[in-house]
Design an enzyme around this catalytic site. Structure first.
Site, PDB file in Angstrom:
ATOM      1  N   HIS A 123      66.083  84.842  89.090  1.00 24.74           N
ATOM      2  CA  HIS A 123      66.881  83.632  88.828  1.00 24.74           C
ATOM      3  C   HIS A 123      66.264  82.844  87.662  1.00 24.74           C
ATOM      4  CE1 HIS A 123      69.035  79.874  90.530  1.00 24.74           C
ATOM      5  NE2 HIS A 123      68.274  79.413  89.558  1.00 24.74           N
ATOM      6  N   GLU A 124      64.935  82.679  87.695  1.00 25.94           N
ATOM      7  CA  GLU A 124      64.276  81.887  86.643  1.00 25.94           C
ATOM      8  C   GLU A 124      64.309  82.601  85.293  1.00 25.94           C
ATOM      9  OE1 GLU A 124      63.802  78.855  87.328  1.00 25.94           O
ATOM     10  OE2 GLU A 124      64.122  79.189  89.465  1.00 25.94           O
ATOM     11  N   HIS A 152      67.542  82.046  83.619  1.00 30.39           N
ATOM     12  CA  HIS A 152      67.655  80.751  82.927  1.00 30.39           C
ATOM     13  C   HIS A 152      67.182  80.864  81.473  1.00 30.39           C
ATOM     14  CE1 HIS A 152      69.068  77.751  85.723  1.00 30.39           C
ATOM     15  NE2 HIS A 152      68.175  78.043  86.635  1.00 30.39           N
ATOM     16  N   CYS A 202      70.014  75.850  92.928  1.00 30.23           N
ATOM     17  CA  CYS A 202      69.530  75.653  91.562  1.00 30.23           C
ATOM     18  C   CYS A 202      69.356  74.153  91.320  1.00 30.23           C
ATOM     19  CB  CYS A 202      70.516  76.237  90.553  1.00 30.23           C
ATOM     20  SG  CYS A 202      69.918  76.129  88.850  1.00 30.23           S
ATOM     21  N   LEU A 203      68.240  73.763  90.725  1.00 28.87           N
ATOM     22  CA  LEU A 203      67.992  72.332  90.470  1.00 28.87           C
ATOM     23  C   LEU A 203      68.936  71.769  89.415  1.00 28.87           C
ATOM     24  CD1 LEU A 203      64.081  72.169  90.566  1.00 28.87           C
ATOM     25  CD2 LEU A 203      65.695  71.463  92.331  1.00 28.87           C
ATOM     26  N   GLN A 256      65.672  74.450  81.640  1.00 24.88           N
ATOM     27  CA  GLN A 256      66.287  73.394  82.458  1.00 24.88           C
ATOM     28  C   GLN A 256      65.794  71.995  82.105  1.00 24.88           C
ATOM     29  OE1 GLN A 256      65.424  75.751  86.208  1.00 24.88           O
ATOM     30  NE2 GLN A 256      67.214  74.613  86.862  1.00 24.88           N
ATOM     31  N   GLY A 287      61.877  76.784  91.988  1.00 23.76           N
ATOM     32  CA  GLY A 287      61.644  77.251  90.623  1.00 23.76           C
ATOM     33  C   GLY A 287      62.269  76.320  89.616  1.00 23.76           C
TER      34      GLY A 287
HETATM   35 ZN    ZN Z   1      68.251  77.564  88.584  1.00 25.51          ZN
END
Ligand code: ZN
Length: 167
Positions: free
Chosen positions: A133-134, A137, A91-92, A51, A46
């Site tokens: 999670h997304e 963000h 997480c990226l 981000q 994701g």
């Molecule tokens: Zn993340």
């Protein structure tokens, strides 16, 4: 490897509140395409607009590793199970650690696709964890904020370790 475009832990943008998308125009559509490519290149599940420094309420995601990349615009959780499930979430924006986070194990999410059509998703298990999670963000919330204090300390120590070694 993650795209340089993806903001990393410590970047204040990750704490910003994203604003609703009134309409997906061509510029935003191009940015969504770039997000899709960045997600695949990073081998991620994701990627939220926040981000990549785009404070709009949308994200791209895929439930299966080589599955199709979906886009969800203006997502909102409208129902949650009482049952809770613990997932080790990556997480990226901070690849060095995974953080154990408890979340409702099933959720109903409403939103729109890139054409502005209404979408309802009934998600459970990994998909429920990923979508929550997304959405977090987009509200400037990271897994670190949701972790138990000991887990948060461990994760932050691990994130700081390479920096300390480099100093
Ligand atoms: Zn993340």
């Amino acid at each position: 490897m993650p795209d340089e475009w993806i903001r990393q832990w410590g970047d204040p943008t990750l704490r910003e509140l994203a604003v609703p998308v009134a309409r997906v125009d061509d510029l935003l559509r191009r940015q969504v395409e770039r997000m899709r490519r960045a997600l695949v290149a990073a081998d991620g599940a994701g990627l939220a607009a926040t981000q990549v420094g785009l404070l709009r309420r949308l994200f791209v995601y895929r439930v299966e590793r080589d599955g199709p990349v979906e886009v969800l615009v203006n997502p909102r959780v409208v129902a949650r199970s009482e049952e809770i499930e613990l997932f080790a979430e990556g997480c990226l924006s901070y690849l060095a650690v995974t953080v154990a986070v408890e979340r409702p194990s099933a959720v109903r999410i409403i939103g729109e696709d890139v054409e502005g059509r209404a979408v309802t998703i009934e998600a459970e298990g990994f998909e429920a964890s990923l979508l929550q999670h997304e959405i977090d963000h987009l509200d400037g919330i990271l897994t670190l904020d949701r972790a138990e204090p000991a887990e948060r300390r461990r994760a932050i120590a691990a994130l700081l370790a390479p920096r300390a070694a480099a100093a």
